[in-house]
Design a protein around this motif. Sequence first.
Motif, short mmCIF file in Angstrom:
data_model
loop_
_atom_site.label_atom_id
_atom_site.label_comp_id
_atom_site.label_asym_id
_atom_site.label_seq_id
_atom_site.Cartn_x
_atom_site.Cartn_y
_atom_site.Cartn_z
N VAL A 93 0.84 -1.20 0.00
CA VAL A 93 0.00 0.00 0.00
C VAL A 93 0.87 1.25 0.00
O VAL A 93 0.65 2.19 -0.79
N TYR A 94 1.88 1.28 0.85
CA TYR A 94 2.73 2.47 0.96
C TYR A 94 3.56 2.71 -0.29
O TYR A 94 3.79 3.85 -0.68
N ARG A 95 4.00 1.64 -0.93
CA ARG A 95 4.76 1.80 -2.17
C ARG A 95 3.86 2.24 -3.32
O ARG A 95 4.26 3.05 -4.16
N ARG A 96 2.65 1.70 -3.34
CA ARG A 96 1.74 1.98 -4.47
C ARG A 96 1.13 3.37 -4.38
O ARG A 96 0.93 4.04 -5.40
N TRP A 97 0.83 3.81 -3.16
CA TRP A 97 0.16 5.10 -2.96
C TRP A 97 0.92 5.94 -1.94
O TRP A 97 0.69 5.80 -0.73
N PRO A 98 1.78 6.84 -2.38
CA PRO A 98 2.55 7.66 -1.45
C PRO A 98 1.68 8.51 -0.53
O PRO A 98 2.14 8.93 0.53
N GLU A 99 0.43 8.75 -0.93
CA GLU A 99 -0.45 9.58 -0.11
C GLU A 99 -1.13 8.79 1.02
O GLU A 99 -1.76 9.39 1.91
N MET A 100 -1.00 7.48 1.01
CA MET A 100 -1.62 6.67 2.05
C MET A 100 -0.67 6.53 3.24
O MET A 100 0.52 6.26 3.08
N PRO A 157 3.93 -13.38 -1.19
CA PRO A 157 4.10 -12.88 -2.57
C PRO A 157 2.92 -13.19 -3.48
O PRO A 157 2.60 -12.42 -4.38
N GLU A 158 2.25 -14.33 -3.23
CA GLU A 158 1.08 -14.68 -4.03
C GLU A 158 -0.06 -13.70 -3.78
O GLU A 158 -0.72 -13.24 -4.72
N LEU A 159 -0.29 -13.36 -2.52
CA LEU A 159 -1.34 -12.40 -2.20
C LEU A 159 -1.00 -11.02 -2.75
O LEU A 159 -1.86 -10.32 -3.31
N VAL A 160 0.24 -10.60 -2.59
CA VAL A 160 0.68 -9.31 -3.13
C VAL A 160 0.43 -9.26 -4.63
O VAL A 160 -0.03 -8.25 -5.18
N ALA A 161 0.72 -10.37 -5.32
CA ALA A 161 0.54 -10.43 -6.77
C ALA A 161 -0.93 -10.33 -7.15
O ALA A 161 -1.29 -9.70 -8.16
#
Length: 216
Positions: A93-100, A157-161
Motif C-alpha cells: 500500500v505504501y509503495r503503491r500510494w505515497p499519499e496513504m 508474494p502470491e497475495l501481493v501479486a
Amino acid sequence: MSQTLPAAIPASVFEQRADAIAEAARELSAMGWTPATSSNFSMRVDASHAAITISGRHKGKLGRDDIMLIDLDGEPVGTDARPSAETALHTQVYRRWPEMNAVLHTHSRTQSVASRLFAADGVVRLQGWELQKAISGCHTHESTLEIPVFPNTQHMPELVARVAAWLDAGKPLHAYLIDGHGIYTWGRDMAETRRHLEALEFLLGCELDLKKLRAS
C-alpha cells in the motif's frame, strides 16, 4: 523492546505513530475485531519507513514497545523484533500510494463470515447503500463499490501479486477481504482509515443480513 531509529527519524515522530497504532488496536480489540493475537496495523513514518505491530502481540494490550520500525521492503530497522507475517501487504500500500499513511487489518466475525460467503464470487458488490459515501472517492449511493475477496495463502508474494493484478487491471481498490481471514483497508491518516473500516464492517453486516432474509 530495543528500537534504534535512523538519525533522520525523530523519536517523537515514531512515538506518535506507535501511540496512534496502539490506541486504535486497543479500541478495535475492545470491539471484538482482533480475536486472540490476530490482526495487524501500521502507519507510514516517512517516505522509506513505516511503523507496524510486532508479530504475536495481543492487540488489546499494545504499547509503544509492541510497535517496530520497518523499511518499505518489510525489513526490520534497528531492532531484532519480528514484524507481522503479512507485512508485505502493508508495504505494498505504501509503495503503491505515497499519499496513504495508515493500514488496518482486522478479523471481525462479520468480515470473516463475509469473506467465506462471497469467496466463490471473488467480490462483494456494494450498491445502493448511503454509507458507501464514507469511503473516500465514493460520492453517491448509486455507484458500485467492489471489495474483492482473494484466496487465502501463507505465501505472501502470491497475495501481493493478486492485489497488484487487480490494480493493474485498472480497477479501483479501497479494501479487500481474504477468504476465511479478514479485511484490509487504508487511508490518508488513521482517522480516515478507521472510518473506512467501520463503514465497511457495517456494510458487510448489511449484506449478510440481506442474504439471510432472502433465504428465509
